[in-house]
Design an enzyme around this catalytic site. Structure first.
Site, PDB file in Angstrom:
ATOM      1  N   HIS A  69       0.844  -1.195   0.000  1.00  0.00           N
ATOM      2  CA  HIS A  69       0.000   0.000   0.000  1.00  0.00           C
ATOM      3  C   HIS A  69       0.881   1.248   0.000  1.00  0.00           C
ATOM      4  O   HIS A  69       1.869   1.318   0.726  1.00  0.00           O
ATOM      5  CB  HIS A  69      -0.889  -0.013   1.248  1.00  0.00           C
ATOM      6  CG  HIS A  69      -1.646   1.252   1.475  1.00  0.00           C
ATOM      7  ND1 HIS A  69      -1.503   2.020   2.608  1.00  0.00           N
ATOM      8  CD2 HIS A  69      -2.569   1.887   0.700  1.00  0.00           C
ATOM      9  CE1 HIS A  69      -2.312   3.063   2.539  1.00  0.00           C
ATOM     10  NE2 HIS A  69      -2.957   3.013   1.394  1.00  0.00           N
ATOM     11  N   HIS A 144       2.659  11.331  -0.594  1.00  0.00           N
ATOM     12  CA  HIS A 144       1.749  10.874   0.460  1.00  0.00           C
ATOM     13  C   HIS A 144       2.036  11.726   1.687  1.00  0.00           C
ATOM     14  O   HIS A 144       2.872  11.388   2.513  1.00  0.00           O
ATOM     15  CB  HIS A 144       1.941   9.389   0.777  1.00  0.00           C
ATOM     16  CG  HIS A 144       0.810   8.820   1.581  1.00  0.00           C
ATOM     17  ND1 HIS A 144       1.001   7.929   2.620  1.00  0.00           N
ATOM     18  CD2 HIS A 144      -0.536   9.024   1.496  1.00  0.00           C
ATOM     19  CE1 HIS A 144      -0.181   7.589   3.128  1.00  0.00           C
ATOM     20  NE2 HIS A 144      -1.123   8.245   2.471  1.00  0.00           N
TER      21      HIS A 144
END
Length: 351
Positions: A69, A144
């Site tokens: 992920h 991110h």
């Protein structure tokens, strides 16, 4: 049938890559129309389960993929700006408190510690990517919370591994984009095509693919590009070819409950299916665990729970695990457990 699910070229308006992809599709369909399921398997180079050596397994029935992920967040630059997609309030706090806030963001945004190469060598074969432009820079970046590696450097590292291991098959899922114009999307797709070239598998009917398809056609990469602009380019697999339900919870029991419901409902036969074994902390959770991180506060306990849950499951067409992602893939023997799902009895795979 493949014709009803595959983008086909128009009347003379297609790009060279589309025409080449269409020819490749025709060749593959002719040779492998009878083959069934998307049988993309897993190599774990440090556990003797490689394609090259083989271990007496029927590779044509393997369809379970070890995955990560937010795959390439092993490096996030605290010295740079906060990346797009984050709340304005967070950016305002960073302006006031500077590195203190960015240090917290980094701890709660980094979801992997392995480099791209280390993940590949460990057996990861599906990669989940968020990308963005960066003010004052021409490159595209992994993001991110903060900016990370350049997309070009990550793709080059993957290509180097694939060149060394010509029977390896991977999937790259470009699924979140920030601050990108149509021209930037086209530039990104050109980068992907130029990097992987003939290794790219064109978008095909999933039931016509198996590992032999990839090996005989020298294909190694399935590239999902979840933006409408990619739908006209047959080299890329569109958003409609993959499903990835997001639990969006902060408690392990609630996550497992949702995973179990999804597992029992079964997966679509005509697309890839992602099981997300992850927790998603909200602002209040982070503030109540201000000294923690995704790795120490969440990922380690989540990995143990997901690994235990997976040990009781199977991979399969109708009801089974296909792609499973977690944070910090090295935790709790996740990788060998997922690999071992492929070695279980396949009696239930075609129910």
């Amino acid at each position: 049938t493949p014709e009803s699910k595959v983008r086909t070229p128009g009347d003379g308006s297609d790009s060279d890559s589309d025409i080449a992809a269409h020819r490749k599709y025709n060749d593959i369909s002719a040779d492998h129309g009878k083959m069934h399921d998307v049988d993309v398997a897993v190599e774990s180079t440090n556990r003797n389960t490689t394609f090259d050596s083989g271990i007496g397994v029927d590779w044509s029935k393997m369809n379970n993929v070890v995955s990560s992920h937010d795959s390439f967040t092993n490096f996030l630059d605290k010295d740079g700006p906060i990346s797009p997609g984050e709340p304005k309030s967070l950016k305002d706090l960073a302006k006031v408190f500077g590195m203190f806030v960015k240090d917290i963001i980094q701890k709660w945004s980094a979801t992997q510690s392995f480099t791209p190469r280390q993940q590949l060598e460990a057996g990861i074969r599906y990669f989940d990517i968020r990308i963005s432009t960066k003010p004052g820079h021409d490159d595209l970046y992994i993001v991110h919370g903060l900016y990370g590696l350049t997309v070009s450097s990550v793709l080059a590292e993957i290509k180097e591994f694939l060149d060394e291991h010509p029977k390896e098959v991977i999937m790259i899922d470009f699924n979140h984009f920030y601050d990108m114009t149509p021209e930037m999307h086209l530039s990104c797709m050109e980068l992907i095509e130029s990097t992987f070239a003939e290794k790219l598998c064109p978008f095909l009917d999933t039931e016509s693919l198996c590992l032999e398809t990839f090996w005989e056609s020298n294909l190694q990469v399935i590239a999902f590009y979840q933006n409408p602009l990619a739908e006209e380019n047959m080299v890329f697999w569109p958003a409609s070819s993959i499903t990835s339900p997001w639990p969006n919870v902060t408690e392990v029991d609630e996550m497992l409950s949702r995973l179990e419901i999804d597992y029992e409902q079964g997966r679509p036969r005509d697309k890839f299916y992602v099981t997300q074994g992850i927790l998603t902390p909200d602002v209040s959770f982070i503030l109540s665990h201000i000294g923690g991180s995704i790795e120490k506060t969440l990922a380690e306990k989540v990995a143990k729970s997901v690994a235990f849950w997976l040990e009781k499951k199977h991979c399969g067409l109708k009801k089974g695990i296909n792609i499973c992602i977690i944070d910090f893939v090295q935790c709790a023997e996740f990788i060998p457990i997922v690999v071992n799902l492929n070695l279980k009895s396949t009696d239930v795979m075609y129910q």
